[in-house]
Scaffold this motif. Sequence first.
Motif, PDB file in Angstrom:
ATOM      1  N   LEU A  11      -2.043  -1.004 -12.943  1.00 47.92           N
ATOM      2  CA  LEU A  11      -1.427  -1.217 -11.638  1.00 47.92           C
ATOM      3  C   LEU A  11      -0.021  -1.787 -11.817  1.00 47.92           C
ATOM      4  N   GLU A  71       3.217  -4.124 -10.560  1.00 44.94           N
ATOM      5  CA  GLU A  71       3.304  -5.436  -9.927  1.00 44.94           C
ATOM      6  C   GLU A  71       3.335  -5.296  -8.408  1.00 44.94           C
ATOM      7  N   GLU A  83       1.859  -2.969  -6.623  1.00 43.56           N
ATOM      8  CA  GLU A  83       0.497  -2.672  -6.162  1.00 43.56           C
ATOM      9  C   GLU A  83      -0.370  -3.927  -6.161  1.00 43.56           C
ATOM     10  N   ARG A  84      -0.225  -4.747  -7.188  1.00 45.24           N
ATOM     11  CA  ARG A  84      -0.975  -6.003  -7.219  1.00 45.24           C
ATOM     12  C   ARG A  84      -0.550  -6.911  -6.063  1.00 45.24           C
ATOM     13  N   ARG A  85       0.747  -7.014  -5.867  1.00 39.68           N
ATOM     14  CA  ARG A  85       1.266  -7.870  -4.807  1.00 39.68           C
ATOM     15  C   ARG A  85       0.769  -7.412  -3.442  1.00 39.68           C
ATOM     16  N   ASN A 137      -8.432   0.169 -11.147  1.00 43.19           N
ATOM     17  CA  ASN A 137      -7.685  -1.078 -11.374  1.00 43.19           C
ATOM     18  C   ASN A 137      -6.893  -1.058 -12.675  1.00 43.19           C
ATOM     19  N   VAL A 170      -9.482  -7.066  -4.645  1.00 41.86           N
ATOM     20  CA  VAL A 170      -8.892  -8.336  -5.065  1.00 41.86           C
ATOM     21  C   VAL A 170      -9.935  -9.395  -4.771  1.00 41.86           C
ATOM     22  N   PRO A 199      -4.296 -15.783  -7.838  1.00 43.21           N
ATOM     23  CA  PRO A 199      -3.551 -14.549  -8.142  1.00 43.21           C
ATOM     24  C   PRO A 199      -3.030 -14.568  -9.573  1.00 43.21           C
ATOM     25  N   SER A 210      -8.827 -11.642 -11.101  1.00 40.49           N
ATOM     26  CA  SER A 210      -8.358 -11.473  -9.732  1.00 40.49           C
ATOM     27  C   SER A 210      -8.441 -10.019  -9.282  1.00 40.49           C
ATOM     28  N   ILE A 211      -7.952  -9.103 -10.114  1.00 36.53           N
ATOM     29  CA  ILE A 211      -8.104  -7.661  -9.896  1.00 36.53           C
ATOM     30  C   ILE A 211      -8.679  -7.121 -11.205  1.00 36.53           C
ATOM     31  N   ARG A 234      -2.081  -5.964  -2.756  1.00 31.68           N
ATOM     32  CA  ARG A 234      -3.476  -6.383  -2.589  1.00 31.68           C
ATOM     33  C   ARG A 234      -3.565  -7.872  -2.285  1.00 31.68           C
ATOM     34  N   PHE A 235      -2.768  -8.685  -2.990  1.00 29.73           N
ATOM     35  CA  PHE A 235      -2.766 -10.120  -2.704  1.00 29.73           C
ATOM     36  C   PHE A 235      -2.348 -10.381  -1.262  1.00 29.73           C
TER      37      PHE A 235
END
Length: 277
Positions: free
Chosen positions: A122, A124, A126-128, A119, A95, A101, A106-107, A130-131
């Motif tokens: 992904l 949501e 999984e993204r969250r 990447n 990230v 974000p 961002s990713i 990383r953030f």
Amino acid sequence: MTLLFPANPDLPEPLLAADEPPVLEVANPAGRGALVLTCDHASNRMPARLGTLGLGAADLASHIAWDPGAAWVARRLSVLLDAPLVLSGYSRLVVDCNRPPGVPGSIPAASAGVPVPGNQDLSEAERRQRFDTLLAPYQAAISHLLEGRAAAKVPTVVLAIHSFTPDYPGQERPWPIAVTHRHDGGLARPLIERLRRDPAALPVGDNRPYNIGDDSDYTIPVQAERRRLPNALIEIRQDGLRSEADAHRWAGRLADAVSPLLPALARIPTPSETPTP
């Protein structure tokens, strides 16, 4: 300094194991020089759980994974000017700690034309994760540092240290160093003029090869501009940072150029100018 966030119940395990390195580092946190330094792309480290994101060693060593040499410059500048410094701990491919974000970079699904298999597609959740694990603590650490200096009434200027590749596809990049700026509080122009007195810095990039934008940057817009703090983002070409000794020479040049400007520019943020992390 590591800030902890609650586990996401939608994910089976945390992004980082308990024995992995911290998500960020704060060097010289008690520094009382006027500068606060950030290094958003300091590391190409990957969480063990993600492996290499499907990339080879050459890609992970390249500019798509981090800003090579930037941490060397930032650490030396921190010592020279007694400046607190916040460094990211993991690769920008996991990230990007200098992207809002949700924006495509961002990713990144691809970087400089290189697909990033790990990447793709992904969720949501999984993204969250990383953030919350990497981006939020890094930016919260910068906020905490600036809020502490505001409370102690320490005048402050924010300088973000980056590096750029000399051979980005389709571009010529002749600038050994560049100053990227927008609402800079009067720092950028005199800093550029002082750097232009150094033959090793010529030609100095002025908002080249990058501009600051709300969709492409996070640290300067959120941490510096919203607080109305003088600021600049420094970009040094990576072929001038092949060794730690090279980086220390650039840190010395930067220190010589910026230090005479700080007394007249540094200011204390007020609570009303401080963004909510």
